[in-house]
Design an enzyme around this catalytic site. Structure first.
Site, short mmCIF file in Angstrom:
data_model
loop_
_atom_site.label_atom_id
_atom_site.label_comp_id
_atom_site.label_asym_id
_atom_site.label_seq_id
_atom_site.Cartn_x
_atom_site.Cartn_y
_atom_site.Cartn_z
N SER A 214 0.84 -1.20 0.00
CA SER A 214 0.00 0.00 0.00
C SER A 214 0.88 1.26 0.00
O SER A 214 0.53 2.27 -0.61
CB SER A 214 -0.92 0.00 1.22
OG SER A 214 -0.17 0.19 2.40
N ARG A 218 0.19 3.53 -3.17
CA ARG A 218 -0.49 4.81 -2.94
C ARG A 218 0.17 5.91 -3.76
O ARG A 218 -0.49 6.66 -4.48
CB ARG A 218 -0.46 5.17 -1.45
CG ARG A 218 -1.06 6.53 -1.14
CD ARG A 218 -1.00 6.86 0.33
NE ARG A 218 -1.74 5.88 1.11
CZ ARG A 218 -1.20 4.90 1.83
NH1 ARG A 218 0.12 4.78 1.86
NH2 ARG A 218 -1.93 4.07 2.51
N ASN A 222 -1.51 7.66 -7.21
CA ASN A 222 -1.77 9.09 -7.30
C ASN A 222 -1.05 9.72 -8.48
O ASN A 222 -1.64 10.51 -9.22
CB ASN A 222 -1.34 9.77 -6.00
CG ASN A 222 -2.43 9.72 -4.96
OD1 ASN A 222 -3.39 10.47 -5.04
ND2 ASN A 222 -2.30 8.81 -4.01
#
Lengths: 290, 157
Positions: A214, A218, A222
Site C-alpha cells: 500500500s 499509494r 496518485n
C-alpha cells in the site's frame, strides 16, 4: 496534436489511444513480455530518478556545506525550514536514535517531491526532445518512448517501499533483538498461546506485505492517475481543428490543464509528505513493542 | 504495469541517497541550526545582562551626581567659612596696624612737641637774658650767672 508529433502527423496523426499508449510506454532495456521480468530495466525511470536524486542531494549538500550559525540566506533558510520540519516529525514519531532515520525521511520527502514535480512540466516537452534525439540518432522517432515521472512507475515506488520494509526489519532486529522480534512475530497481536502462533505469524506477514504494497501503490496510483489526467487534458487541447466545437474543447483543455496543474501542486507535495510520514510511522512501529 | 529490475535499482539508489544525506547533508545543517539557536540564546542573555548593567550604571550615575552635589555644597560652605575667617583676620590685622601706626605717630608727635618746647625754652632763656641785660644795661657774664640762668630755665619748665 502536440508539436513533436507533426512528423508523425504527416503520415497519420496518432489516435487518442495511440497517443496515450505512447506516453505510457517506458523506455526499456529490452522488450518485456511477461508481467514480471527481472532482466528488464526501465531506463527512463532510472535516469530521471537518479538525476533528480542527485539534484536533490546536490542542492542540500550545497546548503549543508555553506551552513553556518550566522544569518542565513534565503536558500539556506528554505533548506533549514524543510530540515526542521522533517526533524520535528521524526522526533515526534521515532523514539530513539534518529541519526539515520531523520536524514532518510528528508531524502524521501525531497526526492519524491522532485520526482513528482516532473508532472508539472509540459507533458510533451521532454518526450519530444527525446524523440528528436532518438530520430537524430537514426532511429524511428515513433518508438522514442520517455516517461519523465519516475513515481508514476510502480517499480520506483515499490522499490522505495521495499527499502522501507528492509529498514523496518533491520530496526526490528536491532531494537528488539532477534529473539524479541521472533517472540513478537508469533505472539502479537492475538496473544501468547501455541494455538495462536500460526495465526499471529500469518497476521504479521499480511501486515508487512500490506504495509509495503500500500505504501508503494499509494504514491504510484496518485501520480499515475495525475499523469493520465494530464494526458486526457492534452487530448482536449489537441482536438483543435478549426471548428467551433473543437475550439471550445481547446479552451476547455487550457482551463482544465491550468486547474489540474494548480491542484497538482498540492498533490505532489502531499504525496511526498505522506510517503515520508508513512516511512517514519512504519520504522517507528519497528521501534515499539506490540 | 510490469515489474522488473528497475525496482531493485530504485531500492539501491534510495538507500544510497539516504546514506549520503545522513553522512553529508544532515549533520552540518543540524549543527548550524543548533549553533544558531545557541548564538541567539547567548545574544538574548547578553542583551538582558546589558539591560541590567545599564540600569545599574544609571543608578550609579544618579548616586554619583548626588554625592558630587553634596560634596560641592560642603566645599562651598567650608570655603565661605574660610573666606569669612580670612576676612576677619585681615580686618583684625588692619586694625592692629592702624593702632600701631597711630601710636607711632602720636609718639613722634609727642617727641617733636617736646623738642619744640626745649628749643622754645632755650630761646626764652636767651631772650630773658638779653632782656635782662638790656634792662640792666650792663653786660652780665653768662658764666658768672650760669646758675641764675639755669634756675630760670628750670622755672620755665
Amino acid at each position: 496534436m502536440a508539436t513533436g508529433h507533426e512528423a508523425a502527423a504527416a503520415e497519420h496523426a496518432p489516435t487518442a489511444s495511440e497517443y496515450i499508449v505512447h506516453h505510457l510506454t517506458h523506455l526499456k532495456s529490452a522488450q518485456q513480455t511477461s508481467l514480471v521480468d527481472w532482466s528488464v530495466f526501465h531506463v527512463d525511470t532510472l535516469f530521471w530518478s537518479v538525476s533528480l536524486g542527485l539534484l536533490a542531494i546536490f542542492l542540500f549538500s550545497r546548503a549543508a556545506s555553506k551552513a553556518t550559525a550566522g544569518v542565513p540566506g534565503r536558500f539556506q533558510a528554505a533548506v533549514e525550514i524543510i530540515v526542521e520540519m522533517v526533524d520535528s516529525q521524526a522526533k515526534s514519531i521515532i523514539h530513539g536514535d534518529r541519526s539515520f532515520i531523520a536524514p532518510l525521511a528528508l531524502t524521501v520527502f525531497v526526492w519524491i517531491f522532485f520526482m513528482n514535480a516532473m508532472d508539472l512540466l509540459p507533458l510533451d516537452l521532454l518526450p519530444n526532445v527525446w524523440g528528436w534525439i532518438y530520430g537524430a540518432a537514426g532511429h524511428d522517432p515513433h518508438h522514442a518512448y520517455m516517461r519523465v515521472v519516475p513515481t508514476a512507475d510502480l517499480n520506483a515506488t515499490l522499490g522505495m517501499s521495499l527499502g522501507v520494509l528492509i529498514l523496518c526489519l533491520y530496526y526490528s532486529v536491532k531494537i528488539k533483538g532477534i529473539g524479541g522480534w521472533m517472540h513478537e512475530l508469533f505472539t502479537a497481536p492475538f496473544g501468547s498461546h501455541p494455538v495462536l502462533y500460526p495465526i499471529n505469524f500469518a497476521m504479521q506477514l499480511i501486515e508487512f506485505v500490506a504495509k509495503t504494497v500500500s505504501h508503494g501503490m499509494r504514491l504510484f496510483g496518485n501520480m499515475y492517475a495525475g499523469e493520465l489526467i494530464f494526458m486526457l487534458i492534452a487530448l482536449m487541447g489537441a482536438a483543435w481543428a478549426g471548428t467551433l466545437g473543437s475550439g471550445l474543447l481547446w479552451i476547455g483543455g487550457v482551463l482544465a490543464g491550468a486547474i489540474w496543474a494548480i491542484f497538482h501542486i498540492l498533490i505532489i507535495t502531499l504525496q511526498a509528505f505522506i510517503f515520508m510520514m508513512l516511512t517514519l510511522v512504519y520504522i517507528g512501529q519497528a521501534h515499539e513493542s506490540h | 504495469m510490469n515489474l522488473n529490475a528497475t525496482l531493485f535499482a530504485q531500492l539501491v539508489v534510495f538507500l544510497i541517497l539516504a546514506w549520503f544525506t545522513m553522512k553529508f547533508v544532515w549533520p552540518p545543517i543540524m549543527k548550524a541550526l543548533d549553533d544558531r539557536a545557541k548564538k541567539i540564546a547567548d545574544g538574548l542573555a547578553a542583551a538582558d545582562k546589558a539591560k541590567t548593567d545599564l540600569a545599574l550604571a544609571e543608578k550609579k550615575v544618579v548616586d554619583e551626581l548626588r554625592k558630587a552635589r553634596e560634596s560641592a555644597g560642603e566645599f562651598r560652605t567650608a570655603a565661605e567659612k574660610q573666606g569669612a575667617t580670612i576676612v576677619d583676620e585681615a580686618r583684625a590685622e588692619a586694625a592692629r596696624i592702624i593702632a600701631a601706626a597711630r601710636e607711632a605717630a602720636e609718639k613722634e608727635a609727642g617727641a617733636a612737641a617736646q623738642r619744640a618746647k626745649e628749643a622754645l625754652r632755650d630761646q626764652v632763656a636767651q631772650l630773658a637774658v638779653a632782656g635782662a641785660s638790656q634792662i640792666l644795661r650792663r653786660e652780665i657774664n653768662p658764666q658768672v650767672h650760669a646758675d641764675l640762668l639755669a634756675n630760670l630755665k628750670q622755672e620755665l619748665k
